[in-house]
Every structure is written in C-alpha cells, then in structure tokens.
Motif scaffolding. Structure first.
Motif, PDB file in Angstrom:
ATOM      1  N   ILE A  17       0.810  -1.221   0.000  1.00 29.06           N
ATOM      2  CA  ILE A  17       0.000   0.000   0.000  1.00 29.06           C
ATOM      3  C   ILE A  17       0.841   1.267   0.000  1.00 29.06           C
ATOM      4  O   ILE A  17       0.297   2.360  -0.133  1.00 29.06           O
ATOM      5  CB  ILE A  17      -0.967   0.036   1.206  1.00 29.06           C
ATOM      6  CG1 ILE A  17      -0.203   0.108   2.522  1.00 29.06           C
ATOM      7  CG2 ILE A  17      -1.923  -1.121   1.173  1.00 29.06           C
ATOM      8  CD1 ILE A  17      -1.077   0.506   3.681  1.00 29.06           C
ATOM      9  N   ALA A  18       2.148   1.179   0.119  1.00 30.05           N
ATOM     10  CA  ALA A  18       2.998   2.367   0.137  1.00 30.05           C
ATOM     11  C   ALA A  18       2.853   3.209  -1.127  1.00 30.05           C
ATOM     12  O   ALA A  18       2.705   4.435  -1.028  1.00 30.05           O
ATOM     13  CB  ALA A  18       4.442   1.978   0.374  1.00 30.05           C
ATOM     14  N   PRO A  19       2.874   2.626  -2.325  1.00 29.48           N
ATOM     15  CA  PRO A  19       2.693   3.469  -3.525  1.00 29.48           C
ATOM     16  C   PRO A  19       1.324   4.153  -3.559  1.00 29.48           C
ATOM     17  O   PRO A  19       1.211   5.302  -3.964  1.00 29.48           O
ATOM     18  CB  PRO A  19       2.835   2.494  -4.690  1.00 29.48           C
ATOM     19  CG  PRO A  19       3.586   1.338  -4.142  1.00 29.48           C
ATOM     20  CD  PRO A  19       3.207   1.255  -2.694  1.00 29.48           C
ATOM     21  N   GLN A  20       0.300   3.451  -3.099  1.00 29.18           N
ATOM     22  CA  GLN A  20      -1.039   4.043  -3.074  1.00 29.18           C
ATOM     23  C   GLN A  20      -1.092   5.204  -2.081  1.00 29.18           C
ATOM     24  O   GLN A  20      -1.721   6.226  -2.349  1.00 29.18           O
ATOM     25  CB  GLN A  20      -2.080   2.993  -2.703  1.00 29.18           C
ATOM     26  CG  GLN A  20      -3.499   3.529  -2.712  1.00 29.18           C
ATOM     27  CD  GLN A  20      -4.519   2.491  -2.326  1.00 29.18           C
ATOM     28  OE1 GLN A  20      -4.179   1.336  -2.064  1.00 29.18           O
ATOM     29  NE2 GLN A  20      -5.768   2.889  -2.299  1.00 29.18           N
ATOM     30  N   ALA A  21      -0.408   5.081  -0.961  1.00 26.49           N
ATOM     31  CA  ALA A  21      -0.385   6.158   0.028  1.00 26.49           C
ATOM     32  C   ALA A  21       0.328   7.385  -0.534  1.00 26.49           C
ATOM     33  O   ALA A  21      -0.089   8.520  -0.290  1.00 26.49           O
ATOM     34  CB  ALA A  21       0.295   5.683   1.304  1.00 26.49           C
ATOM     35  N   GLU A  22       1.386   7.168  -1.302  1.00 23.01           N
ATOM     36  CA  GLU A  22       2.092   8.293  -1.919  1.00 23.01           C
ATOM     37  C   GLU A  22       1.203   9.006  -2.930  1.00 23.01           C
ATOM     38  O   GLU A  22       1.186  10.240  -3.002  1.00 23.01           O
ATOM     39  CB  GLU A  22       3.370   7.808  -2.587  1.00 23.01           C
ATOM     40  CG  GLU A  22       4.446   7.357  -1.616  1.00 23.01           C
ATOM     41  CD  GLU A  22       5.666   6.778  -2.321  1.00 23.01           C
ATOM     42  OE1 GLU A  22       5.769   6.954  -3.555  1.00 23.01           O
ATOM     43  OE2 GLU A  22       6.495   6.164  -1.644  1.00 23.01           O
ATOM     44  N   VAL A  23       0.449   8.241  -3.699  1.00 25.48           N
ATOM     45  CA  VAL A  23      -0.464   8.832  -4.684  1.00 25.48           C
ATOM     46  C   VAL A  23      -1.554   9.617  -3.972  1.00 25.48           C
ATOM     47  O   VAL A  23      -1.903  10.733  -4.383  1.00 25.48           O
ATOM     48  CB  VAL A  23      -1.077   7.730  -5.590  1.00 25.48           C
ATOM     49  CG1 VAL A  23      -2.210   8.273  -6.437  1.00 25.48           C
ATOM     50  CG2 VAL A  23       0.000   7.128  -6.473  1.00 25.48           C
ATOM     51  N   GLN A  24      -2.088   9.072  -2.889  1.00 28.80           N
ATOM     52  CA  GLN A  24      -3.119   9.784  -2.132  1.00 28.80           C
ATOM     53  C   GLN A  24      -2.569  11.071  -1.537  1.00 28.80           C
ATOM     54  O   GLN A  24      -3.257  12.089  -1.511  1.00 28.80           O
ATOM     55  CB  GLN A  24      -3.683   8.895  -1.029  1.00 28.80           C
ATOM     56  CG  GLN A  24      -4.610   7.823  -1.543  1.00 28.80           C
ATOM     57  CD  GLN A  24      -5.155   6.947  -0.428  1.00 28.80           C
ATOM     58  OE1 GLN A  24      -4.627   6.957   0.686  1.00 28.80           O
ATOM     59  NE2 GLN A  24      -6.190   6.195  -0.731  1.00 28.80           N
ATOM     60  N   GLN A  25      -1.329  11.044  -1.071  1.00 25.47           N
ATOM     61  CA  GLN A  25      -0.722  12.244  -0.501  1.00 25.47           C
ATOM     62  C   GLN A  25      -0.552  13.325  -1.565  1.00 25.47           C
ATOM     63  O   GLN A  25      -0.837  14.491  -1.323  1.00 25.47           O
ATOM     64  CB  GLN A  25       0.635  11.900   0.138  1.00 25.47           C
ATOM     65  CG  GLN A  25       1.322  13.070   0.782  1.00 25.47           C
ATOM     66  CD  GLN A  25       0.572  13.607   1.985  1.00 25.47           C
ATOM     67  OE1 GLN A  25      -0.153  12.877   2.650  1.00 25.47           O
ATOM     68  NE2 GLN A  25       0.737  14.876   2.253  1.00 25.47           N
ATOM     69  N   SER A  26      -0.071  12.931  -2.750  1.00 28.71           N
ATOM     70  CA  SER A  26       0.102  13.923  -3.816  1.00 28.71           C
ATOM     71  C   SER A  26      -1.253  14.448  -4.294  1.00 28.71           C
ATOM     72  O   SER A  26      -1.384  15.633  -4.611  1.00 28.71           O
ATOM     73  CB  SER A  26       0.901  13.345  -4.977  1.00 28.71           C
ATOM     74  OG  SER A  26       0.187  12.286  -5.584  1.00 28.71           O
ATOM     75  N   VAL A  30      -2.598  18.427  -4.303  1.00 26.70           N
ATOM     76  CA  VAL A  30      -3.227  19.057  -5.470  1.00 26.70           C
ATOM     77  C   VAL A  30      -4.605  19.583  -5.099  1.00 26.70           C
ATOM     78  O   VAL A  30      -4.990  20.700  -5.496  1.00 26.70           O
ATOM     79  CB  VAL A  30      -3.314  18.050  -6.646  1.00 26.70           C
ATOM     80  CG1 VAL A  30      -4.179  18.596  -7.768  1.00 26.70           C
ATOM     81  CG2 VAL A  30      -1.924  17.724  -7.152  1.00 26.70           C
ATOM     82  N   ASN A  31      -5.364  18.830  -4.310  1.00 26.55           N
ATOM     83  CA  ASN A  31      -6.694  19.285  -3.889  1.00 26.55           C
ATOM     84  C   ASN A  31      -6.600  20.527  -3.015  1.00 26.55           C
ATOM     85  O   ASN A  31      -7.420  21.443  -3.141  1.00 26.55           O
ATOM     86  CB  ASN A  31      -7.425  18.165  -3.153  1.00 26.55           C
ATOM     87  CG  ASN A  31      -7.903  17.080  -4.090  1.00 26.55           C
ATOM     88  OD1 ASN A  31      -8.074  17.310  -5.281  1.00 26.55           O
ATOM     89  ND2 ASN A  31      -8.110  15.898  -3.545  1.00 26.55           N
ATOM     90  N   TYR A  32      -5.627  20.588  -2.124  1.00 30.57           N
ATOM     91  CA  TYR A  32      -5.459  21.774  -1.281  1.00 30.57           C
ATOM     92  C   TYR A  32      -5.080  23.001  -2.107  1.00 30.57           C
ATOM     93  O   TYR A  32      -5.562  24.109  -1.852  1.00 30.57           O
ATOM     94  CB  TYR A  32      -4.412  21.529  -0.192  1.00 30.57           C
ATOM     95  CG  TYR A  32      -4.900  20.636   0.923  1.00 30.57           C
ATOM     96  CD1 TYR A  32      -6.122  20.863   1.548  1.00 30.57           C
ATOM     97  CD2 TYR A  32      -4.135  19.570   1.358  1.00 30.57           C
ATOM     98  CE1 TYR A  32      -6.569  20.056   2.573  1.00 30.57           C
ATOM     99  CE2 TYR A  32      -4.571  18.744   2.391  1.00 30.57           C
ATOM    100  CZ  TYR A  32      -5.787  18.999   2.987  1.00 30.57           C
ATOM    101  OH  TYR A  32      -6.225  18.196   4.003  1.00 30.57           O
ATOM    102  N   VAL A  33      -4.217  22.818  -3.088  1.00 26.84           N
ATOM    103  CA  VAL A  33      -3.832  23.941  -3.946  1.00 26.84           C
ATOM    104  C   VAL A  33      -5.033  24.430  -4.748  1.00 26.84           C
ATOM    105  O   VAL A  33      -5.282  25.639  -4.858  1.00 26.84           O
ATOM    106  CB  VAL A  33      -2.665  23.544  -4.883  1.00 26.84           C
ATOM    107  CG1 VAL A  33      -2.429  24.594  -5.956  1.00 26.84           C
ATOM    108  CG2 VAL A  33      -1.405  23.302  -4.072  1.00 26.84           C
TER     109      VAL A  33
END
Length: 82
Positions: A17-26, A30-33
């Motif tokens: 799940i580490a790659p999925q967590a990185e994608v969710q973080q990025s 983007v959503n905050y910006v």
C-alpha cells in the motif's frame, strides 16, 4: 481454522500500500492547492464587487461644496435649529 498473521505478512501489506499512500498524498496536495485558488478567486471577486458598488454609488452625487449645501447647513446651525 485461520491462523494469526505473521510479522512478514504485515510488512508485505505495508509495502503493497505504500505506492497508493504516496499517490493519495500527492492528490491531497493538489486538492489543497485547487481549493486555495478557488478561495482566493472568490475573495478577489467579492472585494471587486464591493469596491465597484461603492464607487458606483459615489459618482452621481457631487460633493457638498459643489451642490451649495454647505451654506444652508451652516445657516441652520447658526439659527439653532434642532
């Protein structure tokens, strides 16, 4: 009967799940910006609307000195009118 998961299974799960967590973080960044831009443009629009309405109301009315209302007001004050 199921057996308890081993420590190796937990590590494999985290690695999966580490790659999925990185994608969710990025995606969260983007959503905050995007939300920040929306709020900024909304604030600019509100300020612009208020400024235009204030300046629009001030234009048709001449200052008191041009409308010759200052002498009338001064005369009323000297007479002691309420």
């Amino acid at each position: 009967m199921e057996t308890a998961p081993t420590a190796g299974a937990g590590q494999a799960w985290r690695a999966a799940i580490a790659p999925q967590a990185e994608v969710q973080q990025s995606n969260a960044v983007v959503n905050y910006v995007a939300m920040g831009l929306i709020i900024a443009f909304t604030a600019i629009t509100v300020v612009n609307t208020l400024a235009m309405s204030v300046f629009d109301r001030r234009r048709p009315h001449p200052p008191l000195s041009q409308a010759r209302m200052i002498p009338v007001v001064a005369a009323e004050l000297s007479e002691g009118a309420p």
